[in-house]
Design an enzyme around this catalytic site. Structure first.
Site, PDB file in Angstrom:
ATOM      1  N   HIS A   1       3.888  -6.404  -4.803  1.00 17.47           N
ATOM      2  CA  HIS A   1       3.821  -7.808  -4.361  1.00 17.47           C
ATOM      3  C   HIS A   1       4.377  -8.719  -5.464  1.00 17.47           C
ATOM      4  O   HIS A   1       5.145  -9.643  -5.181  1.00 17.47           O
ATOM      5  CB  HIS A   1       2.373  -8.231  -4.085  1.00 17.47           C
ATOM      6  CG  HIS A   1       1.705  -7.517  -2.942  1.00 17.47           C
ATOM      7  ND1 HIS A   1       0.534  -6.812  -3.078  1.00 17.47           N
ATOM      8  CD2 HIS A   1       2.046  -7.427  -1.634  1.00 17.47           C
ATOM      9  CE1 HIS A   1       0.164  -6.319  -1.902  1.00 17.47           C
ATOM     10  NE2 HIS A   1       1.077  -6.666  -1.007  1.00 17.47           N
TER      11      HIS A   1
ATOM     12  N   LYS B   1     -11.074  -7.413   9.080  1.00 20.58           N
ATOM     13  CA  LYS B   1     -10.434  -6.369   8.277  1.00 20.58           C
ATOM     14  C   LYS B   1     -11.358  -5.767   7.220  1.00 20.58           C
ATOM     15  O   LYS B   1     -11.005  -4.746   6.630  1.00 20.58           O
ATOM     16  CB  LYS B   1      -9.173  -6.936   7.606  1.00 20.58           C
ATOM     17  CG  LYS B   1      -7.927  -6.792   8.465  1.00 20.58           C
ATOM     18  CD  LYS B   1      -6.678  -6.846   7.623  1.00 20.58           C
ATOM     19  CE  LYS B   1      -5.463  -6.382   8.395  1.00 20.58           C
ATOM     20  NZ  LYS B   1      -4.248  -6.447   7.578  1.00 20.58           N
TER      21      LYS B   1
ATOM     22  N   ARG C   1       9.367  -2.136   2.368  1.00 23.35           N
ATOM     23  CA  ARG C   1       9.441  -1.019   1.420  1.00 23.35           C
ATOM     24  C   ARG C   1      10.262   0.140   1.952  1.00 23.35           C
ATOM     25  O   ARG C   1      11.073   0.722   1.259  1.00 23.35           O
ATOM     26  CB  ARG C   1       8.025  -0.501   1.113  1.00 23.35           C
ATOM     27  CG  ARG C   1       7.195  -1.420   0.263  1.00 23.35           C
ATOM     28  CD  ARG C   1       5.757  -1.049   0.342  1.00 23.35           C
ATOM     29  NE  ARG C   1       5.291  -1.134   1.720  1.00 23.35           N
ATOM     30  CZ  ARG C   1       4.033  -1.013   2.102  1.00 23.35           C
ATOM     31  NH1 ARG C   1       3.114  -0.729   1.220  1.00 23.35           N
ATOM     32  NH2 ARG C   1       3.688  -1.123   3.366  1.00 23.35           N
TER      33      ARG C   1
ATOM     34  N   SER D   1      -1.541  -1.457  -1.007  1.00 22.31           N
ATOM     35  CA  SER D   1      -2.900  -1.816  -1.441  1.00 22.31           C
ATOM     36  C   SER D   1      -3.885  -0.715  -1.040  1.00 22.31           C
ATOM     37  O   SER D   1      -4.806  -0.396  -1.794  1.00 22.31           O
ATOM     38  CB  SER D   1      -3.325  -3.133  -0.803  1.00 22.31           C
ATOM     39  OG  SER D   1      -2.473  -4.163  -1.218  1.00 22.31           O
TER      40      SER D   1
END
Ligand code: PNS
Length: 182
Positions: free
Chosen positions: A38, A62, A111, A149
């Site tokens: 990030h 979440k 990515r 993450s």
């Protein structure tokens, strides 16, 4: 002649306004936690934009490892000396947040091919909701192309090294938070 002068003056005013207009973008995400991938995207974004608003998703569904406040704070600490970065929490629709912050560009990192479908759907849905907002995709350094993450949390939970993958402060916070949950 009068007409020409008026047009020239208007063109000068518009060019001046465009030159002085702040180029602003929103970089949204969960950032649970922020990784060096990030950070890499943000640093690349700063080469293009004058100001980047990092928008941290506040989504109780979440169940993040870090609270919204902690995630915002971690990012603020990383960019303490970077005055062109602003960090804000948001909930609701991203397009509304972008409009409320007088921006029209969203930055997203891409990515690998596996990111494409999700990003494609999200971008087109956002465009459907607000056609004035454009999404700009940026690729991180190849050394972060495998990083996420979720993987970072897993590795940390299993005691692996995160050196070079997350900012030092984030690594410390991860260790503490994992100790708390175990
Ligand atoms: O880092 P993430 O979890 O991939 O980021 C996803 C994010 C925050 C960009 C996305 O979930 C989002 O924009 N959420 C806000 C809700 C919204 O606007 N949904 C409709 C657009 S698909």
């Amino acid at each position: 002649m009068f007409f020409d002068n008026t047009i020239n003056k208007s063109t000068r005013i518009i060019s001046y306004a465009l030159c002085n207009m702040e180029r602003k973008a929103v970089y949204p995400g969960s950032f649970d936690p922020i990784t060096n991938g990030h950070v890499d995207i943000i640093e690349r974004g700063l080469k293009i934009f004058d100001r980047i608003i990092i928008a941290v998703l506040e989504n109780p569904k979440k169940q993040p490892l870090f609270s919204t406040k902690e995630r915002v704070r971690m990012i603020q600490d990383i960019f303490l000396d970077q005055k062109r970065i602003e960090v804000k929490a948001f909930d609701g629709l991203l397009v509304d947040f972008v409009r409320e912050n007088s921006a029209t560009i969203v930055i997203r990192g891409l990515r690998a091919l596996s990111d494409f479908e999700y990003e494609f759907q999200m971008t087109l849905m956002n465009r459907q909701l607000n056609p004035d907002i454009e999404t700009l995709f940026m690729m991180p350094s190849i050394s972060y192309s495998f990083l996420s993450s979720n993987l970072v949390k897993e590795v940390s939970m299993l005691g692996g090294s995160l050196s070079g993958l997350v900012p030092e402060e984030v690594e410390k916070k991860l260790r503490k938070s994992i100790q708390r949950t175990q």
